[in-house]
Design an enzyme around this catalytic site. Sequence first.
Site, PDB file in Angstrom:
ATOM      1  N   SER A 183      53.993  64.744  82.257  1.00  0.00           N
ATOM      2  CA  SER A 183      55.015  63.714  82.185  1.00  0.00           C
ATOM      3  C   SER A 183      56.372  64.384  82.351  1.00  0.00           C
ATOM      4  O   SER A 183      56.581  65.500  81.876  1.00  0.00           O
ATOM      5  CB  SER A 183      54.943  63.024  80.823  1.00  0.00           C
ATOM      6  OG  SER A 183      56.187  62.436  80.503  1.00  0.00           O
ATOM      7  N   LYS A 211      52.188  65.810  77.342  1.00  0.00           N
ATOM      8  CA  LYS A 211      51.244  64.966  78.077  1.00  0.00           C
ATOM      9  C   LYS A 211      50.449  65.685  79.151  1.00  0.00           C
ATOM     10  O   LYS A 211      50.958  66.533  79.868  1.00  0.00           O
ATOM     11  CB  LYS A 211      52.003  63.816  78.749  1.00  0.00           C
ATOM     12  CG  LYS A 211      52.637  62.873  77.750  1.00  0.00           C
ATOM     13  CD  LYS A 211      51.685  61.826  77.285  1.00  0.00           C
ATOM     14  CE  LYS A 211      51.761  60.685  78.274  1.00  0.00           C
ATOM     15  NZ  LYS A 211      51.040  59.521  77.808  1.00  0.00           N
ATOM     16  N   GLU A 232      42.719  57.358  86.915  1.00  0.00           N
ATOM     17  CA  GLU A 232      43.550  56.144  86.857  1.00  0.00           C
ATOM     18  C   GLU A 232      43.826  55.598  88.256  1.00  0.00           C
ATOM     19  O   GLU A 232      43.769  54.396  88.497  1.00  0.00           O
ATOM     20  CB  GLU A 232      44.884  56.445  86.160  1.00  0.00           C
ATOM     21  CG  GLU A 232      44.755  56.595  84.661  1.00  0.00           C
ATOM     22  CD  GLU A 232      46.082  57.013  84.028  1.00  0.00           C
ATOM     23  OE1 GLU A 232      46.539  56.309  83.135  1.00  0.00           O
ATOM     24  OE2 GLU A 232      46.654  58.048  84.435  1.00  0.00           O
TER      25      GLU A 232
END
Length: 461
Positions: free
Chosen positions: A279, A285, A292
């Site tokens: 991130s 992260k 996804e």
Amino acid sequence: MSDKKLWSGRFNEPTDAFVEAFTASVEFDQRLYRYDIEGSIAHATMLARAGILSEDERDLIVDGLKQIRQRIEEGQFEWSVELEDVHMNVESQLTTAIGDAGKKLHTGRSRNDQVATDIRLYLRDEIELIRSEILRLQQALLDTAEREAETIMPGFTHLQTAQPVTFGHHLMAWFEMLERDRERLADCNKRVNVMPLGAAALAGTTYPIDRHYTAELLGFDRPSENSLDSVSDRDFAIEFSAAAALIMMHLSRMSEELIIWSSAQFNFVDLSDSFCTGSSIMPQKKNPDVPELVRGKTGRVFGHLVGLLTLMKGQPLAYNKDNQEDKEPLFDTVDNLKGSLKVFADMIPAITCKPENMRRATLQGFATATDLADYLVRKGTPFRDAHEVVGKAVALGVSKGCDLAELSLEELQGFSSQIEEDVFQVLTLEGSVAARDHIGGTAPAQVRAAIGRARQRLGGE
Ligand code: ARG
């Protein structure tokens, strides 16, 4: 300045510039060039054998087409929007290169049967590539399942802990989905691999063509039966898109599980760094972007299926320009499906499984409650009564904050006098999975047997 239209004979006024761009498909159908040229070479070969072209004309055409193919591959071919599509671009440049013989290539055919042939040749190749990508993913699943045949994890229904299963068994469920997908594509290919060429514009042609010969040259199973149907049918593309939608649906389910499992809350697996991203703001992260994105791409593939069905809805026979709209959704489906399968086949072997965390989670949800009920049934209690007894034992476990196996023998006997010391054997996770020992069950021995049968099934591929 402008390339002369191949159909300009009956026109007095030039095409409106915007309409020209609006109706052109060359921007996207140029990717069919190899199939267009392959189809034209076969067509010219057949025309010469039937005495419709001379052998010299055939040779000029075939050599000319091969040179065009080479120019396209070397990036030396200039595509022209004025020439509308891949078919007229190739034909026009052929005539520029070889003169009058080039003008004879289109004898006994039309762009309507030509384009239908090109798409089928294209899809036949893509189906083969897609099937081998599925196979690669299946092999990765088999190897991982073999490694994890004894690894215990919670099996879920309603995403609530249900019963212990082995991780290998779970992966073999994915394998089965893909096996159906691979079969479905092979079946779809039976209807893709039929040759429309020779249907010409819609009614067939007055020349003495030999469609069986052209079909043989192009490796089609047979020529199509009805000329009107041949130029208008896009069932094969819809059928492929439906098969693609199912594959993506399967990949989206796998994606979802990988996303859940790699969360800090589950922490069952670790996806390799090379398949995740960070991130820009939160330093901690590690996001499961690949699964996804695959889950996200599933939406557009479903959309293309509905788009193609809607494109064909209510179309009268035979060819209509609407059909030009079949290509972009089909190409996009193929590209995204292939990409998703590739990334999955690369990602699966790089997954690290965390057996301790899976085990801890399995011990938390009373996963062996059914085993206790089955134990009581074996001792003579009717199943419904056993269910009731175990329900009470679970309630005690919940209030004490412990698993069934952590209750004392006395506590358990308080619910049923049939419970004896041997109950603890049944309440272990290993005992639970090993007991489901029949074809299709989660026992490690059965998972290994299933892997063996699967390898045998794939052996011939
Ligand atoms: N570019 C057209 C398509 O993709 C080729 C067939 C055109 N035929 C016609 N009669 N306009 O469908």
